[in-house]
Design a protein around this motif. Structure first.
Motif, PDB file in Angstrom:
ATOM      1  N   VAL A  66       0.660  -1.165   0.427  1.00 32.61           N
ATOM      2  CA  VAL A  66      -0.099   0.223   0.144  1.00 32.61           C
ATOM      3  C   VAL A  66       0.562   0.805   0.348  1.00 32.61           C
ATOM      4  N   SER A 341      -2.587   6.578   1.329  1.00 30.18           N
ATOM      5  CA  SER A 341      -1.844   5.005   1.525  1.00 30.18           C
ATOM      6  C   SER A 341      -1.566   4.734   2.814  1.00 30.18           C
ATOM      7  N   SER A 345      -2.591   2.304   5.835  1.00 31.47           N
ATOM      8  CA  SER A 345      -2.460   0.890   6.019  1.00 31.47           C
ATOM      9  C   SER A 345      -2.790   0.867   7.265  1.00 31.47           C
TER      10      SER A 345
END
Length: 410
Positions: A66, A341, A345
């Motif tokens: 990610v 991201s 995560s």
């Protein structure tokens, strides 16, 4: 048919392509869960650790990929990156049907995790690229709703297919093939590049220098991790509490499905919720979570447990897309997928560490009560809720007037 984006318009097929990506991001680890018991019989030499790796490995690999995907998205063709992730995900779904050993299943799960990790931040990043202002808030809400309803329906389908053949549940991992086919429409219709117009998107001095307001990013990551960890008690520990009080596994499964449906519901009218509660939207959402966890922990009765699942899910369902939108607001367009991201995560990090945190707290307090995970998380959430009450005008815990003014004017 054209869809308004707040930044021009896009075709309906492009919007469906974006929605299709949102629909498959929650699938990793799903298909294998209904057949874990069968796998120990099918592969008698496989240990419990090997079987558990089939559910934990995808989440473990998703986290670094990610972040890598977010980094690679800067200055590169995001659609090509998305196609790569979808291809790996879809390809792993096909390979599962040919797996005949535990080693093969574990190896394929690794490919699945890599592919999912690449596409997950892009699923939200696409919405940020194509939509602005209130239109973006609406689409992030719908994305969350689509994600969770797919999770509920695919879980039910995987459980049903498990009755026929142990390979059959893996068919849900081929759903990304639909997104892969539709992704080529995204290549044809790129997002219109216009200056920011939404009040919450006005760049701070720090943002102009780095592309991301790092202090706010860290705050949003912490908030998202904490609330995700808190509500995961429902998904992880409700079956044990239900079993303790002589409720069938089908009932606990129904309650967890209602929990995910409650997460889905706010996505259809997120803008209206924000306009109704304004600066108190996070505060009200947290009250729902605290009340829901408390009802489950204090009153392990069917009615109160169902009510608790609905309240907890609803509160989380408001906060999740709201946090995504705030993340987009504290980054430049070029850096938005990278910022997302980082935030996304911590969702998978919370999934991985939640059992360890609960287990540690149980040892510290010297209890193995099935009510404990709900009560301790309710207390922790209550502390955050009280803090939020005094921070309703802050960016992370509250909603600034400029933010909901932009929604009202759009």
């Amino acid at each position: 048919m054209k869809i308004e984006t707040g930044n021009g318009s896009i075709s309906l097929i492009t919007l469906i392509a974006i929605w299709s990506v949102s629909a498959v991001v929650s699938l990793p680890g799903l298909a294998v869960s209904p057949i874990l018991g069968k796998l120990s019989v099918i592969f008698p030499k496989a240990g419990d650790l090997e079987i558990q790796m089939l559910t934990s490995l995808p989440s473990l690999l998703i986290i670094p990929f990610v972040l890598l995907s977010g980094k690679l998205s800067i200055g590169r063709d995001k659609i090509r990156l998305l196609i790569l992730g979808l291809s790996l995900f879809f390809g792993s779904g096909i390979l599962y049907f040919f797996a005949t050993s535990m080693t093969a299943l574990i190896a394929i799960s690794c490919i699945l995790g890599i592919g999912a990790g690449i596409m997950i931040p892009l699923s939200t990043g696409l919405i940020v690229d194509y939509f602005r202002g209130a239109y973006r808030v609406k689409q992030l809400g719908l994305s969350s709703a689509i994600n969770n309803i797919t999770l509920v329906l695919a879980t039910a389908l995987a459980g049903y297919l498990a009755n026929f053949n142990w390979h059959a549940p893996f068919i849900v991992y081929t759903f990304p093939g639909i997104s892969l086919a539709l992704a080529f429409f995204l290549k044809k219709e790129k997002p219109v590049q216009k200056p920011h117009t939404f009040p919450s998107e006005k760049a701070t001095v720090k943002e102009k220098q780095t592309g991301i307001d790092r202090r706010k990013l860290i705050q949003l990551m912490g908030l998202y991790f904490f609330v995700t960890y808190a509500v995961l008690a429902v998904a992880f520990y409700l079956p044990f509490l239900a079993q303790k009080h002589h409720m069938g596994s089908s009932l606990s499964g129904t309650m967890i499905s209602l929990f995910f449906l409650a997460i889905m519901a706010p996505g259809f009218f997120l803008n209206k919720i924000i306009m109704r509660f304004k600066g108190k939207v996070n505060f009200i959402s947290m009250i729902c979570i605290v009340t829901g966890l408390s009802l489950i922990g204090f009153f392990p009765d069917k009615f109160f447990m169902i009510t608790g699942c609905l309240l907890s899910g609803f509160g989380y369902g408001v906060m999740q897309p709201f946090i995504y939108d705030k993340t987009a607001a504290i980054s430049t367009r070029k850096m938005s997928t990278l910022a997302l991201s980082f935030v996304m995560s911590v969702n998978y990090l919370a999934i991985m560490v939640c059992p360890f945190i609960i287990d540690t707290l149980q040892h510290l307090f010297g209890t193995q009560s099935n009510r404990f995970p709900f009560l301790v998380n309710a207390i922790l959430m209550l502390a955050l809720t009280i803090w939020t009450y005094f921070k309703q005008n802050s960016f992370t815990l509250g909603v600034t007037p400029a933010y909901y003014k932009g929604i009202a004017e759009a």
